[in-house]
Design a protein around this motif. Structure first.
Motif, PDB file in Angstrom:
ATOM      1  N   TYR A  14       0.829  -1.209   0.000  1.00 38.78           N
ATOM      2  CA  TYR A  14       0.000   0.000   0.000  1.00 38.78           C
ATOM      3  C   TYR A  14       0.860   1.254   0.000  1.00 38.78           C
ATOM      4  O   TYR A  14       0.509   2.256  -0.627  1.00 38.78           O
ATOM      5  CB  TYR A  14      -0.943  -0.005   1.197  1.00 38.78           C
ATOM      6  CG  TYR A  14      -2.100  -0.953   1.052  1.00 38.78           C
ATOM      7  CD1 TYR A  14      -3.227  -0.605   0.341  1.00 38.78           C
ATOM      8  CD2 TYR A  14      -2.058  -2.224   1.626  1.00 38.78           C
ATOM      9  CE1 TYR A  14      -4.293  -1.479   0.193  1.00 38.78           C
ATOM     10  CE2 TYR A  14      -3.113  -3.108   1.479  1.00 38.78           C
ATOM     11  CZ  TYR A  14      -4.229  -2.734   0.766  1.00 38.78           C
ATOM     12  OH  TYR A  14      -5.276  -3.613   0.608  1.00 38.78           O
ATOM     13  N   LEU A  15       1.983   1.213   0.697  1.00 37.23           N
ATOM     14  CA  LEU A  15       2.867   2.372   0.739  1.00 37.23           C
ATOM     15  C   LEU A  15       3.463   2.698  -0.622  1.00 37.23           C
ATOM     16  O   LEU A  15       3.830   3.849  -0.888  1.00 37.23           O
ATOM     17  CB  LEU A  15       3.988   2.142   1.747  1.00 37.23           C
ATOM     18  CG  LEU A  15       3.612   2.166   3.230  1.00 37.23           C
ATOM     19  CD1 LEU A  15       4.820   1.867   4.093  1.00 37.23           C
ATOM     20  CD2 LEU A  15       3.009   3.517   3.610  1.00 37.23           C
ATOM     21  N   CYS A  16       3.560   1.706  -1.496  1.00 38.43           N
ATOM     22  CA  CYS A  16       4.136   1.936  -2.823  1.00 38.43           C
ATOM     23  C   CYS A  16       3.258   2.831  -3.696  1.00 38.43           C
ATOM     24  O   CYS A  16       3.681   3.257  -4.776  1.00 38.43           O
ATOM     25  CB  CYS A  16       4.397   0.608  -3.528  1.00 38.43           C
ATOM     26  SG  CYS A  16       5.862  -0.248  -2.897  1.00 38.43           S
ATOM     27  N   GLN A  17       2.035   3.136  -3.268  1.00 38.24           N
ATOM     28  CA  GLN A  17       1.232   4.132  -3.970  1.00 38.24           C
ATOM     29  C   GLN A  17       1.825   5.528  -3.820  1.00 38.24           C
ATOM     30  O   GLN A  17       1.544   6.423  -4.613  1.00 38.24           O
ATOM     31  CB  GLN A  17      -0.194   4.132  -3.421  1.00 38.24           C
ATOM     32  CG  GLN A  17      -0.951   2.839  -3.613  1.00 38.24           C
ATOM     33  CD  GLN A  17      -2.301   2.884  -2.924  1.00 38.24           C
ATOM     34  OE1 GLN A  17      -3.271   3.395  -3.471  1.00 38.24           O
ATOM     35  NE2 GLN A  17      -2.348   2.362  -1.700  1.00 38.24           N
ATOM     36  N   SER A  18       2.640   5.705  -2.801  1.00 39.94           N
ATOM     37  CA  SER A  18       3.335   6.965  -2.561  1.00 39.94           C
ATOM     38  C   SER A  18       4.632   6.985  -3.345  1.00 39.94           C
ATOM     39  O   SER A  18       5.415   6.024  -3.297  1.00 39.94           O
ATOM     40  CB  SER A  18       3.617   7.124  -1.059  1.00 39.94           C
ATOM     41  OG  SER A  18       4.672   8.026  -0.823  1.00 39.94           O
ATOM     42  N   GLY A  19       4.863   8.072  -4.072  1.00 37.13           N
ATOM     43  CA  GLY A  19       6.117   8.185  -4.806  1.00 37.13           C
ATOM     44  C   GLY A  19       7.323   8.172  -3.895  1.00 37.13           C
ATOM     45  O   GLY A  19       8.393   7.662  -4.247  1.00 37.13           O
ATOM     46  N   TYR A  20       7.150   8.704  -2.695  1.00 38.69           N
ATOM     47  CA  TYR A  20       8.239   8.751  -1.721  1.00 38.69           C
ATOM     48  C   TYR A  20       8.671   7.341  -1.323  1.00 38.69           C
ATOM     49  O   TYR A  20       9.859   6.997  -1.371  1.00 38.69           O
ATOM     50  CB  TYR A  20       7.761   9.543  -0.502  1.00 38.69           C
ATOM     51  CG  TYR A  20       8.763   9.673   0.614  1.00 38.69           C
ATOM     52  CD1 TYR A  20       9.700  10.687   0.619  1.00 38.69           C
ATOM     53  CD2 TYR A  20       8.737   8.785   1.700  1.00 38.69           C
ATOM     54  CE1 TYR A  20      10.606  10.821   1.659  1.00 38.69           C
ATOM     55  CE2 TYR A  20       9.634   8.914   2.749  1.00 38.69           C
ATOM     56  CZ  TYR A  20      10.564   9.919   2.722  1.00 38.69           C
ATOM     57  OH  TYR A  20      11.454  10.042   3.753  1.00 38.69           O
TER      58      TYR A  20
END
Length: 537
Positions: free
Chosen positions: A102-108
């Motif tokens: 889910y965190l991989c939706q963030s570019g960061y």
């Protein structure tokens, strides 16, 4: 017998009891009743068939009933409860048990996990938060947005959430924050939104805030708004040709005086009605020295000290001494000179320009300006080619026109008949403005009505103008607006022209009217360059 035979006949035909046989012609099934050949069905049979079809469709039409949504289940189970977490994020003393997928939706985080960074193999990551706008609540909402398909954004929290979204590179959340900011611009939020939009690169939000300020700075003044306006932003507003000025340019100077007082005395907490009186009294106490312009020169000289107050004044003074105030707000109102006991060198070129413009108008050597061929919108073209060169109108482009026009405005509280003139020195062009029956009319007054100043008797005069109308809601947003765009109007003596015809369906009162005027030909570029721009102290 007839009644008994009828019951028997109905039973044989399979009809229900109590229903009389109906003939094909719709008459009752008595002895004299006739029956059509082929046994055609009556209206009752058609109704039964239609009802059966409707019941069939009703039984076969699916009904959507929402159970507990997948999004809510994911948000509750995975985000809030942290089940099956494979990574822990720590920031600002708080911990979140999250999931890399889910965190991989963030570019960061996508860059962090996909690259050769050491964090890509770590199960616990400490985030450094360099932005002071970001707090735990903003991170909670930003992380939570990765686990659901909607997000609740409070206007009071939108700046903090925008900061977190920008750090985590959540483009969708950034866009939603921008839309929320545009929808909730008002006197309390506009300055904060403007500064945040500049910090986080939301140009569309910054543009919206600037438009709101240009429309509301003069039309809906407030003490709180004056306090929050920065020096650079105030300078940008008062120098803009799009500023919605109420009354005349002198009122821009008055608004500046109020604003400067609040910048120097930010602890003042009175009402707007008391503000101008308090500002005049405060400046009057500090009048010293040769120059007596509300103590501004005194404060400028004291700028060398290291006190906060004098440092602020050294930045504020250029706004008053800048050439756009001298040419537009102060000199044309005739008040600036009365605030000075002595002269300032930088004013000499301004007075020279204004003096020459007055002489040209008085000696009939200037009939006004004209726009370039592409922008020319004159209703009655004037054949200036037959005039001598010194009397022909000077062409001007839109940029030069915007920099030279005088701004005036008026508020119409309710529908009715109005007639007024904007006071000030207008180079012999006495313009009467009338609003009646949804028409706005300009009239060049020469002989019909008395005028306090001298009136030009030239056969024709040109006036460059742009007329704007607007109505606002309680938050300062424009409900409806109209504009003529920049136009040239040639008027003979005592001639009047309709400049705008309004649709009654679009009229919402109070109605605000703002107009940009240019009565004479603009100054030559060489002359304007001679005027110094005192932007530094």
């Amino acid at each position: 017998m007839g009644s008994l035979s009828s019951r028997v006949l109905r039973r044989r035909m399979g009809l229900p009891r109590g229903d009389g046989a109906t003939g094909g012609d719709g008459s009752g099934g008595g002895r004299g009743g006739k029956r059509k050949r082929g046994g055609a069905e009556g209206p009752g049979d058609s109704d039964s068939d239609g009802e059966a079809e409707r019941e069939e469709r009703l039984l076969n039409t699916p009904r959507r009933k929402k159970l507990k949504s997948t999004s809510k289940y994911i948000y509750q189970t995975l985000f809030l409860n942290g089940e099956n977490s494979d990574i822990k994020i720590c920031a600002l003393g708080e911990e979140w048990n999250l999931h890399k997928i889910y965190l991989c939706q963030s570019g960061y985080f996508s860059s962090m996990f996909s690259g050769s960074w050491k964090e890509s193999n770590m199960n616990v990551i400490e985030l450094e938060i360099p932005d002071q706008n970001i707090d735990i609540e903003a991170l909670q909402v930003a992380f939570g947005s990765l686990y659901r398909d909607d997000v609740l954004i409070k206007p009071s929290r939108v700046v903090a959430l925008l900061a977190a979204a920008c750090m985590l590179q959540l483009d969708g959340l950034i866009q939603q924050c921008g839309e929320t900011m545009k929808e909730t611009i008002n006197a309390k939020t506009v300055c904060g939104y403007y500064n945040s939009a500049g910090t986080y690169g939301l140009d569309s939000v910054k543009k919206k805030c600037l438009e709101w300020l240009l429309n509301n700075l003069m039309t809906h003044q407030s003490v709180e708004l004056f306090k929050e306006l920065s020096i650079n932003l105030m300078k940008q507003l008062i120098s803009s040709s799009n500023l919605f000025v109420m009354q005349v340019e002198m009122d821009v100077y008055t608004a500046l005086k109020k604003w400067m007082f609040l910048q120097l005395v930010p602890s003042w907490n009175g009402s707007l009605k008391q503000l101008l009186t308090e500002a005049d009294a405060w400046f009057a106490k500090r009048r010293k020295g040769r120059i007596n312009w509300h103590g501004l020169e005194l404060w400028k000289m004291r700028a060398r000290s290291k006190t906060r107050q004098s440092s602020s004044t050294s930045k504020l003074f250029p706004i008053f001494s800048g050439k756009f105030v001298a040419k537009r707000s102060v000199l044309r109102s005739g008040t600036f000179a009365r605030h000075l006991k002595g002269g300032l060198e930088w004013l000499s070129s301004v007075y020279k320009q204004q003096w020459f413009a007055m002489l040209r108008a008085e000696q009939d050597n200037d009939i006004g300006t004209t726009l370039g061929k592409v922008q020319q919108m004159e209703k009655k073209p004037f054949l200036s080619c037959f005039l001598p060169p010194w009397a022909r109108p000077q062409e001007i482009n839109k940029e030069e026109l915007e920099a030279s026009t005088m701004r005036c405005g008026r508020k119409l509280a309710k529908d009715g008949d109005y007639c007024w003139r904007w006071t000030g020195f207008n180079f012999g062009f006495d313009l009467l403005v009338t609003y009646t029956n949804r028409y706005i009319i300009f009239k060049r007054n020469t002989l019909n009505q008395p005028c306090s100043g001298s009136v030009s008797l030239q056969p024709r005069r040109n006036i460059a103008f742009r007329l704007r109308l607007a109505s606002f809601d309680s938050s300062g947003k424009i409900i409806c607006s109209r504009t003529t765009g920049y136009r040239i109007l040639t008027l003979e003596k005592d001639q009047e022209e309709v400049v705008m015809n309004l649709d009654s369906r679009l009229l919402i009162f109070p109605l605000y009217i703002c107009c940009n005027f240019l009565y004479t030909s603009p100054e030559k570029k060489a002359d304007s360059e001679a005027l110094p721009d005192n932007s530094e102290t």
